[in-house]
Design an enzyme around this catalytic site. Structure first.
Site: not given
Length: 691
Positions: A41, A195-196, A561, A565, A567
Site C-alpha cells: 500500500y 478490515y477497518h 480531532k 484525520d 481515525h
C-alpha cells in the site's frame, strides 16, 4: 498507521512480463497454485514521487498496485483548502485533477495493470480520472481491471473519510456498480472492508455481520435503482469483493474466513436467487492487522505479520486472492521504501520458497475448525438479523447502533490488555529489552514528508486552475449539479468533469451543494464499558472529584480531532475512559478546524484540551490550536496531544506550550487520565496529589 487498504484482482505476470515460477513437477510434487496478487500500500508526497515508488516496487516483483491517497483527496478538498493544512501528501498521494493522475501512472500501462485504489467518498471521481487517463494511453476501457474500495458504511464507523450523508453516498455507489458492470466489466466497483471494522474494535462476529449488512444495503439499492436488468444481477454480485483483517489469533481468523465464505454464498442464493456458483464466489483480499502492531519492541511486529499472513494463506479453502502486509515500523510512522520491500519479501518467501501452495486444504475434516465455524455462522446470522430489524445498515449508522457497539468492543479489548488478561509481548509482558539497532536512529527509521510538499501542491493547483478552459469547467460542473438533482447515473457527468480539468475539491464541492454534508454519530455516549471498576480507576475518580471540588466545578475535558484525520478510535477510547474517570467530556467528532476547537473550548469553559492526531500533521494542527487559544484569551487552558509522534516532534510541541504528549506506548488509559489530572492541577497551581 496505514490501516487503509486495498483489494483483489486477477493474477498478473511478474512486472517484467515473465510467467511466475511453479514447482518442478518432475520432483513428484504437484504444481503450486498461483500465488495471490502481491501489493504494498503506497503513495506519498506527490504524483511524480509516487510514480517512482510504483515503478521500483513493480521491478522488485510486486504484481499489482495499491494506491494510498492523501486525506484531502479522500475527503474532497484541494491542497489550498483550510482543512487540508498539514495533510497534503502525508498518508498518501495527492491527486487533484487529471494532470496528477497522468503523472501518477506515467509509463505504467493501465490496460494490463491491476490497480487497487483505497478511496471511498470520492471513489467515483478517482475512477473517472483513472478511466480518462487510460483512454489517453489508448487503453480499451473494457479491459481495465482493479478495485475502488468505495465502502462508505465503514467510513461512518471507523476511518471517517465520508463526505455526504448515507443516502446520497449509497446513490454514488449504486451508480458506480451499474456503470462498471457494463462499461468496465473487469472492475470491482466496491470492496467491502471489514478490515477497518476490526481496527475499530470489531469482534470476528461484528466484522462479518456488519460487512454482510453493508453488502445487503448495496445490493438492495442496486436492485431498487433499476439500472441493471434482473438477468444481469448475478454479474453485480460477482463484482463485489471484500477486504478483511487478519489478526494474530490464527485459528479464529482462519475459521472467520471459512464462515464468511459460507454466509456470503447462502446470502446470494437465498436472498437474491443467484444460481450461478461463479457469481456467488467469495472474493477477498487481506491486509493483516495494523491495530496489533506495537511501538514498544517494534521488531516483534515482523513475527506478528507472518503469523497473521499464515491465517489467510495456509488453509486453501480460506486463502485470500490478494495479500497486503503492513511494515514492521508502522506504529512509529510512515514506512520507508526499504520497509515496504521487507513486507513484500515476506510474501515472496512464503509463496515461492515453501510448499504452502502444493496441497489440498490441510484443515478439512478438523472437528475443532468445523465447530468454531458453525459457532461463528450462528452468531453472525443473529447479529445480521438484529441490524436488519433496525432497518438495515444505513439506519444502524444513523441511529449510532453499530458505532456504539464497536466503541464498546474496543473499550473491552483495551480493558483486557490493561488488566493483563490479553498478553501483548513487549507491551504488558516481557518488556525488558536489549537496545534495538533497527530504531537506534528513530528519525531515520521512518519516512518524513517534507513541509515544502504542501506549498508545492498549493502552487501547482493554482497554476492548473489558471491554465485550463474555465468555461468548459463551469459547464461540466453545472451538468454535474443538474444530474445530481435527478436519478440519472452520475458517472457520465463525472467523467466529463475529469476530462476538462475539474479539480477534486470542485467535484466534491458541486455535490456538497446538492447532497449536503454529514456528521456521523461518535458512538461514545452509547458505549458501555465493562469491568472498569478497578482500584486504579477508582483512585483516579477520586483525584478528578477532589480537583473539581478545589476548582469549584466538575473537571471538563475537550477531546478534539483537528484536520482531516478520521481515525478516531483513540479519541473515542480516551473520551470513554475520561467519562468513566469522572470527567465531563466534550467530544464533537472528527474533522474540526482549529477555530472550531478553540470556540468549543471557550464556550464550554473546559479545564483541559486533548488533541488526537494520527495522520502526521501534528506539527501544523497543534500550533494552530495553541495560537487560536492565545488569540481568544484562553492561552492558560492546558493542551495535551496524543498520536504517532516522533520524540523530536514531541519535544518541539512541548517547547511550543503543549503540556504532555502521549504516544502508542502509553497504552494504560487510566494512567493517562491520572496524568491529565496532574496537568490540570499544575495549570491552576494546585499541589500535586499522591499517586
Amino acid at each position: 498507521m496505514t490501516e487503509q487498504v486495498q483489494s483483489i484482482g486477477a493474477e498478473v505476470p511478474a512486472a517484467d512480463g515473465t510467467p511466475r515460477p511453479t514447482r518442478d513437477n518432475a520432483s513428484g510434487r504437484r504444481p503450486a497454485d498461483k500465488p495471490w496478487v502481491m501489493r504494498t500500500y503506497a503513495g506519498h508526497s506527490s504524483a511524480t514521487k509516487s510514480n517512482e515508488l510504483y515503478r521500483t516496487n513493480l521491478a522488485k516483483g510486486q504484481t499489482g498496485l495499491s494506491v494510498a491517497f492523501d486525506l484531502p483527496t479522500q475527503t474532497g478538498y484541494d491542497p489550498d483548502s483550510e482543512l487540508a493544512r498539514g495533510e497534503v501528501g502525508k498518508v498518501g498521494v495527492p491527486v487533484s485533477h487529471i494532470g496528477d493522475m497522468r503523472a501518477l501512472f506515467d509509463g505504467i500501462p493501465l490496460e494490463t495493470m491491476n490497480t487497487s485504489m483505497t478511496i471511498n467518498a470520492t471513489a467515483m471521481w478517482l475512477l473517472a480520472l483513472y478511466q480518462a487517463v487510460a483512454e489517453e494511453q489508448g487503453a480499451d476501457v473494457a479491459k481495465l481491471s482493479g478495485t475502488t474500495q468505495n465502502d462508505i458504511i465503514k467510513e461512518y464507523l471507523s476511518r471517517g473519510t465520508y463526505v455526504f450523508p448515507p443516502g446520497p453516498s449509497l446513490r454514488l455507489i449504486t451508480d458506480m456498480v451499474a456503470y462498471t458492470v457494463t462499461a468496465i466489466p473487469k472492475w470491482n466497483p466496491i470492496n467491502i472492508c471489514s478490515y477497518h471494522l476490526q481496527e475499530a474494535g470489531a469482534t470476528p462476529v461484528q466484522e462479518i455481520a456488519y460487512s454482510l449488512c453493508t453488502a445487503i444495503a448495496v445490493l438492495d439499492a442496486v436492485k431498487a435503482a433499476g439500472q441493471v436488468p434482473d438477468e444481469r444481477f448475478g454479474e453485480v454480485c460477482a463484482r463485489i469483493s471484500f477486504f478483511v483483517n487478519a489478526g494474530v489469533r490464527f485459528v479464529e481468523e482462519m475459521c472467520k474466513m471459512r464462515a464468511f465464505g459460507r454466509l456470503w454464498d447462502t446470502l446470494l442464493l437465498e436472498r437474491y436467487g443467484v444460481q450461478d456458483p461463479k457469481h456467488r464466489r467469495f472474493r477477498y483480499g487481506v491486509q493483516v492487522n495494523s491495530l496489533g502492531l506495537t511501538e514498544a519492541q517494534p521488531e516483534n511486529n515482523v513475527q506478528r505479520i507472518v503469523l497473521e499472513m499464515l491465517g489467510v494463506t495456509l488453509s486453501k479453502d480460506a486463502r485470500a486472492r490478494a495479500v497486503q502486509l503492513p511494515a514492521w515500523n508502522e506504529a512509529l510512522g510512515l514506512p520507508r521504501p526499504w520497509d515496504q520491500q521487507w513486507s513484500l519479501r515476506l510474501q515472496q518467501v512464503l509463496a515461492f520458497e515453501t510448499d504452502l501452495l502444493e496441497y489440498d486444504d490441510l484443515f478439512e475434516g478438523s472437528v475443532v475448525v468445523e465447530r468454531k465455524v458453525s459457532e461463528l455462522i450462528a452468531q453472525v446470522q443473529a447479529e445480521v438479523d438484529r441490524v436488519q430489524a433496525l432497518g438495515g445498515a444505513v439506519a444502524a449508522v444513523e441511529s449510532g447502533y453499530m458505532k456504539s457497539a464497536l466503541v464498546a468492543s474496543h473499550a473491552e479489548r483495551r480493558r483486557r490488555i490493561e488488566a493483563g488478561e490479553d498478553i501483548v509481548v513487549g507491551v504488558n509482558k516481557f518488556t525488558t529489552t536489549e537496545p534495538n539497532p533497527l530504531t537506534s536512529d528513530v528519525e531515520g527509521s521512518i519516512l518524513v514528508v517534507e513541509p515544502e510538499v504542501e506549498q508545492q501542491a498549493i502552487a501547482a493547483i493554482r497554476e492548473w486552475r489558471a491554465g485550463r478552459d474555465a468555461a468548459a469547467v463551469d459547464e461540466a460542473l453545472r451538468a454535474l449539479r443538474d444530474a445530481a438533482k435527478t436519478d440519472d447515473n452520475l458517472m457520465a457527468a463525472t467523467v466529463a468533469c475529469a476530462r476538462v480539468g475539474v479539480t477534486t475539491g470542485e467535484w466534491a464541492g458541486a455535490l456538497r451543494e446538492v447532497f449536503g454534508e454529514y456528521r456521523a454519530p461518535t458512538g461514545v455516549s452509547g458505549a458501555v464499558a465493562s469491568g472498569q471498576a478497578g482500584e486504579a480507576l477508582a483512585a483516579v475518580r477520586e483525584q478528578v472529584r477532589a480537583t473539581g471540588e478545589e476548582l469549584g466545578a466538575r473537571l471538563r475535558l475537550l477531546v478534539g480531532k483537528p484536520g482531516l484525520d478520521g481515525h478516531s478510535n483513540g479519541a473515542e477510547q480516551i473520551a470513554v475512559r475520561a467519562r468513566d474517570a469522572g470527567f465531563e467530556v466534550v467530544y464533537q467528532g472528527i474533522r474540526l478546524t482549529a477555530a472550531q476547537i478553540v470556540a468549543a473550548a471557550v464556550e464550554e469553559d473546559v479545564h483541559v484540551i486533548g488533541l488526537s492526531i494520527l495522520s502526521g500533521s501534528h506539527m501544523e494542527a497543534v500550533p494552530a490550536v495553541l495560537d487560536g487559544l492565545r488569540e481568544a484569551g484562553a492561552g492558560d487552558v492546558p493542551v495535551v496531544v496524543g498520536g504517532i509522534i516522533p520524540d523530536a516532534d514531541a519535544a518541539r510541541l512541548r517547547e511550543l506550550g503543549v503540556a504532555q504528549v502521549f504516544t502508542p506506548k502509553d497504552y494504560e488509559l487510566t494512567d493517562i487520565m491520572r496524568e491529565i489530572v496532574g496537568v490540570v492541577r499544575a495549570a491552576h497551581d494546585l499541589a500535586p496529589l499522591p499517586r
